[in-house]
Design an enzyme around this catalytic site. Structure first.
Site, mmCIF file in Angstrom:
data_model
loop_
_atom_site.group_PDB
_atom_site.id
_atom_site.type_symbol
_atom_site.label_atom_id
_atom_site.label_comp_id
_atom_site.label_asym_id
_atom_site.label_seq_id
_atom_site.Cartn_x
_atom_site.Cartn_y
_atom_site.Cartn_z
ATOM 1 N N ASP A 394 1.609 42.119 10.659
ATOM 2 C CA ASP A 394 2.463 43.153 11.229
ATOM 3 C C ASP A 394 3.241 43.801 10.088
ATOM 4 O O ASP A 394 3.803 43.107 9.242
ATOM 5 C CB ASP A 394 3.436 42.537 12.242
ATOM 6 N N ASP A 396 6.403 46.081 9.100
ATOM 7 C CA ASP A 396 7.696 46.537 9.601
ATOM 8 C C ASP A 396 8.346 47.405 8.524
ATOM 9 O O ASP A 396 9.202 46.955 7.772
ATOM 10 C CB ASP A 396 8.570 45.327 9.947
ATOM 11 N N GLU A 398 10.698 50.222 7.570
ATOM 12 C CA GLU A 398 11.857 50.928 8.105
ATOM 13 C C GLU A 398 12.468 51.837 7.030
ATOM 14 O O GLU A 398 13.347 51.391 6.301
ATOM 15 C CB GLU A 398 12.883 49.921 8.636
ATOM 16 N N TYR A 466 16.059 49.478 20.561
ATOM 17 C CA TYR A 466 17.376 48.843 20.547
ATOM 18 C C TYR A 466 18.089 49.314 19.281
ATOM 19 O O TYR A 466 17.506 50.044 18.470
ATOM 20 C CB TYR A 466 17.272 47.311 20.595
#
Length: 624
Positions: A394, A396, A398, A466
């Site tokens: 995965d 991630d 950002e 979120y």
């Protein structure tokens, strides 16, 4: 994300001394190789006229053994020196030795006395020891050029292979195994039961019922006998069986994904371990785990925390299977615990997540050479020490072509190019996914990168719905950090789950490749007098690990929800104001996700849940 930090620890660790003359065994774990079985001792050799050499296997464990040779003077005059020669089969070797100089040429090994133990009086004996790895036994022994004439001690051969198991009483969740007994010259002690190649039980009988299985799933079983000195014999033939059922919601979450993040730093201050997934009941209700995080450095995938990942020793009470780690086993830490978890819950798929808020700074360099990045990730994830633990990777990042902790200007195509290279390298047999922004505002982060193009290579996106609002805006206004839908007075248009999902769909990302994100924590302010959202504040509310953030398991008791807005809950207690999801709001969000045709849901992260996993249960129930 928690600010927990690991304790200071030495780069090296002391290894216990064994009995005898200064037998310090260092670096064995780096040399030892795990083998499926440790087998027999040497056979008796032919006669020598004045001395004998006897081989003893003192002990063995899953990745190695301790051997000992003893030279005895059976003549009438003293020996001035001694040399033992023997052969090992390929795959068996000496890793470290004491009280002798041991060398080898290929599979032929030679041990010579040291300066102080070469002389042996009539009737006396001298021993030396070593640690080795591999399943073989010594053969062709020679002592000072003549045949050794030593019998092995304790003179025990390994057991035979048991009969191939048969299956009966197959249900949705269990299967009974039976097999014919193995034979051994000293007696069979017990049997290891292997499922899909991993040991799941040790039993004394010739039957075993495996429970906790998944309906409509294929399993392969075999057994292996152990004798009274714990020598393992060969593995039996294997049998395959498929559990019954499998339709209409037999899997956790029905046909939807229920994925949770497990953090490597959680084993420190949070004291949250893989075993907690079992004791909370969560392991039976999830489908996937993202292990967070691996680092991205110099454009490559690298280890995030070697101690937590694969070195931390677990005691029996902390371990998934109730068995303590040993100092010499080749893999420990979270990776070994996850391996044990998969043996008990084979439906769970585990992905290694790289990056995150803190470690996304390496992605821009990775984007400059996607093929090299993909190769580095593949080499790390598929390392033979833990390749069986992981089912994919995965990413991630950002955020691509936008700002997170740092800002990236790699361009809109960077994520697509990176995704294509990683999927090509890992292949169809592995999952390749990504955690992505939920900024659905006009000209926001979703607009900054080609998420639709990258989705062609990713199996799904974890949309981080979120952290839309929080106490980084110290004076407010107070707002729920995970609103499902827009509401009057929302501080920023486009900052909702519905806006993010709608924008991704409109760009061409298939709904089934989108997972809705749930936070297992709340965000809050202090100095708040207004109960409803939109109030002013003076700063971040106190939190256990970080100001402005607190676990659900704490908030449900210290600041219970007093209202709901936009599909999520909020709470006003004293001068503190918090927003977070509850089992009830999660249930509503899961209904919404199903109506949108989403692939399921994911959450950050396990340790925020209660000890009985009530939020995981809410996701699981809501997705069915």
């Amino acid at each position: 994300m928690s600010t927990d930090t690991p304790p200071r620890r030495s780069r090296f660790r002391w290894i216990p001394l064994r009995s005898g003359r200064s037998k310090v065994i260092a670096g064995l774990t780096a040399l030892a190789v795990p083998f499926a079985a440790m087998v027999g001792l040497a056979t008796p050799a032919a006669a020598a006229t004045s001395a004998t050499a006897t081989y003893t296997k003192k002990s063995d464990w899953s990745s190695g053994f301790e051997g000992q040779w003893t030279v005895k003077n059976t003549g009438t005059t003293a020996l001035s020196s001694w040399t033992i020669e023997w052969d090992y089969p390929a795959g068996t070797r000496v890793n470290s030795a004491w009280d002798a100089t041991v060398t080898n040429s290929g599979n032929s090994w030679t041990a010579k006395n040291l300066g102080w133990n070469g002389s042996i009086a009539p009737g006396a004996s001298v021993s030396f020891g070593f640690n080795g790895s591999g399943p073989g036994a010594p053969s062709g022994c020679k002592l000072n050029g003549a045949s050794c004439d030593g019998s092995t001690v304790p003179g025990d051969n390994p057991p035979s292979a048991p009969g191939t198991p048969t299956t009966s009483d197959v249900t949705n969740t269990s299967v009974k195994l039976s097999w014919s007994a193995a034979t051994d010259d000293k007696g069979v002690k017990n049997y290891d039961v292997l499922r899909n190649g991993a040991k799941i039980a040790t039993v004394t009988d010739t039957t075993y019922t495996n429970t906790g299985l998944t309906a409509g799933t294929d399993y392969t079983y075999a057994v292996q006998a152990r004798d009274t000195i714990d020598q393992l014999g060969p593995v039996s033939g294997s049998v395959s069986v498929r559990t019954t059922g499998g339709g209409g919601g037999e899997q956790p979450g029905g046909d939807k994904i229920n994925l949770g993040y497990f953090t490597n730093w959680g084993v420190y201050g949070r004291n949250y371990h893989v075993k907690n997934l079992v004791t909370s009941g969560s392991a039976a209700k999830i489908t996937h785990i993202n292990y967070a995080f691996g680092n991205v450095q110099n454009g490559k995938c690298t280890i995030g925390d070697s101690y937590a990942d694969y070195d931390k020793a677990y005691t029996a009470d902390q371990s998934v299977d109730g068995k303590a780690d040993t100092w010499d086993q080749p893999l420990r830490g979270n990776f070994n615990q996850l391996r044990k978890l998969k043996a008990q819950y084979p439906h769970i798929k585990i992905l290694w997540s790289f990056g995150g808020w803190t470690w996304s700074g390496g992605f821009p360099q990775a984007a400059q050479n996607p093929a090299a990045f993909a190769q580095s990730c593949y080499d790390l994830v598929e390392d033979p020490r833990w390749a069986d633990v992981f089912d994919g990777i995965d990413l991630d990042w950002e955020y691509p072509n936008a700002c997170g902790l740092t800002c990236d200007t790699s361009g809109p195509a960077a994520l697509k190019n990176l995704a294509s290279a990683v999927k090509t390298k890992f292949g169809a047999g592995n999952l390749v996914t990504a955690a992505i922004t939920a900024d659905g505002s006009a000209g926001g982060k979703i607009d900054a990168a080609d998420y639709a193009g990258a989705a062609q290579s990713f199996d799904w996106y974890n949309v981080m719905t979120y952290d839309f609002f929080g106490a980084w805006a110290a004076k407010g206004p107070t707002a729920p950090h995970s609103p499902l839908t827009p509401y009057t007075g929302i501080p920023q248009e486009g900052f909702t789950s519905a806006d993010a999902i709608a924008k991704l769909k409109a760009k061409g990302v298939p709904a089934k490749k989108l997972l809705l994100g749930i936070g297992f924590y709340g965000r809050g302010w202090t100095g708040v007098t207004q109960s409803a959202p939109g109030g002013t504040a003076t700063g971040a509310a106190p939190g256990t690990y970080e100001a402005g953030i607190e676990d659900y398991k704490v908030l449900k008791n210290t600041c219970p929800a007093t209202g709901t807005i936009a599909g999520t809950a909020y709470a006003h207690c004293g001068t503190n104001w918090w927003s977070y999801d509850t089992p009830a709001t999660i249930g509503s969000k899961m209904t919404w996700a199903k109506n949108q045709g989403l692939g399921g849901a994911f959450f950050w992260e396990f340790s925020g849940d209660t000890t009985n996993g009530e939020l995981v249960s809410a996701i699981n129930s809501g997705l069915k």
